[in-house]
Design a protein around this motif. Structure first.
Motif, short mmCIF file in Angstrom:
data_model
loop_
_atom_site.label_atom_id
_atom_site.label_comp_id
_atom_site.label_asym_id
_atom_site.label_seq_id
_atom_site.Cartn_x
_atom_site.Cartn_y
_atom_site.Cartn_z
N GLU A 48 93.58 23.41 -26.12
CA GLU A 48 93.32 23.71 -24.81
C GLU A 48 92.53 25.06 -24.73
N ALA A 49 92.93 25.84 -25.64
CA ALA A 49 92.27 27.08 -25.51
C ALA A 49 90.80 27.20 -26.18
N ALA A 50 90.32 26.28 -26.87
CA ALA A 50 89.11 26.29 -27.51
C ALA A 50 87.85 26.44 -26.58
N PRO A 51 87.77 25.72 -25.34
CA PRO A 51 86.51 25.90 -24.32
C PRO A 51 86.85 27.38 -23.89
N ALA A 52 87.72 27.91 -23.68
CA ALA A 52 87.85 29.28 -22.80
C ALA A 52 87.39 30.26 -23.97
N MET A 53 87.67 29.94 -25.32
CA MET A 53 87.35 31.06 -26.37
C MET A 53 85.83 30.78 -26.63
N GLY A 54 85.45 29.96 -26.12
CA GLY A 54 83.87 29.62 -26.63
C GLY A 54 83.72 28.96 -28.19
N ILE A 55 84.83 28.16 -28.51
CA ILE A 55 84.61 27.61 -29.77
C ILE A 55 84.30 26.49 -29.55
N SER A 56 84.36 25.80 -28.45
CA SER A 56 83.96 24.07 -28.17
C SER A 56 83.57 24.01 -26.60
N ASP A 57 83.02 23.04 -26.46
CA ASP A 57 82.56 22.61 -25.02
C ASP A 57 83.52 21.90 -24.36
N ALA A 58 84.37 20.92 -25.20
CA ALA A 58 85.10 19.98 -24.67
C ALA A 58 86.22 19.77 -25.81
N ILE A 59 87.18 19.17 -25.26
CA ILE A 59 88.11 18.65 -26.38
C ILE A 59 88.48 17.27 -26.28
N LEU A 60 89.01 16.78 -27.33
CA LEU A 60 89.62 15.24 -27.49
C LEU A 60 91.05 15.47 -27.88
N ASP A 61 91.97 15.24 -26.91
CA ASP A 61 93.63 15.44 -27.44
C ASP A 61 94.20 14.19 -26.50
N LEU A 62 95.65 14.19 -27.08
CA LEU A 62 96.46 13.47 -26.26
C LEU A 62 96.86 13.91 -24.91
N VAL A 63 96.97 13.14 -24.04
CA VAL A 63 97.50 13.58 -22.45
C VAL A 63 98.41 12.68 -22.11
N SER A 64 99.49 13.41 -21.52
CA SER A 64 100.54 12.70 -20.79
C SER A 64 100.49 12.85 -19.32
N SER A 65 101.08 13.75 -18.83
CA SER A 65 100.94 14.04 -17.37
C SER A 65 99.69 14.89 -17.02
N GLY A 66 99.28 15.49 -17.67
CA GLY A 66 97.72 16.13 -17.42
C GLY A 66 98.08 17.62 -17.02
N THR A 67 99.28 18.02 -17.03
CA THR A 67 99.70 19.24 -16.57
C THR A 67 99.21 20.44 -17.55
N THR A 68 99.20 20.33 -18.71
CA THR A 68 98.72 21.38 -19.69
C THR A 68 97.23 21.50 -19.39
#
Length: 391
Positions: free
Chosen positions: A217-237
């Motif tokens: 989740e930190a990758a876009p804010a750090m400028g390392i990526s534009d998007a992420i592909l990850d497992l999501v349960s509730s979406g809160t994180t």
């Protein structure tokens, strides 16, 4: 800072496999001289893959840590298959109800790899893990695809701000003019097989993937990526990190599954029998978990009349139909039949509606009880498994 490794090119992703435990292993054997206290230098002894075929005990791999591990143990316990682990630090346990079975606690991805290597025969993992590390392997098979826990989805998420503020779908993302061959959409993920395949199927050409250790989740804010592909349960994180899912961006819906090696099921003694028992217990418990037993008394002149009343209500059909038996009442010193007791199984989600319908046709003294198991004459998934194995 999380460490990222760039995977160049959409069609040139190289998967890195860890050494498999089923491969040749080297043992060091110290040989002591008969006439000396000094030991001879250790001599290497190679143990070939044939050792795996000589193993007689059946091995079941279970997740070793986290919520998935806890829920797996709870499910097995509810199926009267309690895992006995003498020491919580040990990686090997057993299930007293299943003789000749070892339980091995492993990381989910290692369970899939060791199934392929022949070091495990059965395993419980998430469908996402199985799909990423083993779905292309013809020897691996899903025995039960709905264990009803571990629900999550593998999904693409993008920032809520900046150039993505008005981007709400995968189509919108693909049509952004920002992505070129020189400057592709950068996606951080741990799913370097499923991710590229999904993007290719959706026709997205200018995409590059990177793997990361740590919170994606930190990758876009750090400028390392534009998007992420990850497992999501509730979406809160995601929301707490100013990220959002997009329409059409779900790669896979996942939950816990029971998987096995075809080779083990066919060739190793005892594996098929243990699989059958585990499957029967799982099916019986999971089917019962969403049903209630409803018992009530109804007035009627005979059982057939009562049965007709019950069948007139759509929510009261039960599994095959109601069980009806006479209630013997004693009045004025004589035994008579004025009531009939009916027993039906009702889906949990339709319980209140069913009780209302039962009352409307004269039901009284309604009792509701949870079910523990519902064993069928033959488990459909068992028939499907035998068919897939050609047995």
């Amino acid at each position: 800072m999380a460490a990222f490794v760039e995977i160049q090119g959409f069609f040139q992703i190289r998967r890195q496999h860890l050494p498999l435990a089923g491969g040749a292993r080297l043992r060091q054997v110290a040989v002591r001289a008969s006439n000396s206290a000094a030991a001879v230098a250790p001599a290497p002894v190679v143990v070939s893959d044939g050792a795996a075929s000589e193993r007689t005990v059946v091995r079941l791999g279970l997740p070793s840590k986290g919520r998935m591990a806890e829920e797996t143990l709870n499910l097995l316990k509810n199926c009267q298959l309690t895992v006995r682990q003498v020491n919580p630090r040990q990686y090997v346990a057993d299930i007293p109800q299943l003789s000749n079975l070892e339980v091995w606690f492993q990381r989910p991805k290692d369970i899939v790899r060791k199934l392929h290597a022949g070091d495990l025969d059965l395993g419980i993992v998430g469908l996402d893990t199985f799909s990423e590390y083993g779905q292309e392997n013809e020897d691996l098979i899903i025995v039960h695809n709905e264990l009803k826990y571990g629900d999550c989805r593998l999904s693409i998420a993008i920032p809520m701000y900046g150039i993505f503020e008005n981007i709400n779908s995968l189509q919108d993302l693909a049509q952004m003019p920002h992505w070129t061959e020189e400057r592709p959409l950068r996606v951080a993920t741990g799913f370097t097989c499923l991710g590229p395949r999904f993007m290719k199927e959706k026709g997205m050409k200018h995409v590059s993937f990177s793997t990361a250790d740590g919170a994606l989740e930190a990758a876009p804010a750090m400028g390392i990526s534009d998007a992420i592909l990850d497992l999501v349960s509730s979406g809160t994180t995601l929301r707490e990190n100013n990220l959002k899912e997009i329409d059409g961006g779900v790669v896979l819906e996942s939950q816990a599954v029971l998987v096995a090696s075809k080779k083990s099921l066919i060739q190793r003694s005892g594996v098929l029998d243990i699989t059958h028992e585990i499957l029967e217990r799982l099916e019986a418990h999971l089917r019962a978990a969403v049903q209630f037993t409803v018992t009530a008394n109804m007035r009627g002149s005979n059982a057939e009349q009562v049965a007709e009343k019950i069948h007139s209500q759509p929510s009261l059909a039960g599994l095959q139909g109601p069980t009806i038996s006479p209630v013997y009442c004693k009045r004025d010193g004589k035994v008579s039949i004025d009531y009939y007791a009916i027993i039906i199984c009702v889906p949990q989600k339709a319980l209140y509606k069913s009780v209302q319908q039962l009352r409307s046709i004269g039901g009284s003294g309604v009792l509701v009880s949870p079910l523990t198991y519902i064993f069928e004459e033959e488990t459909p998934r068992w028939r499907n498994l035998l068919s897939e194995l050609g047995l």
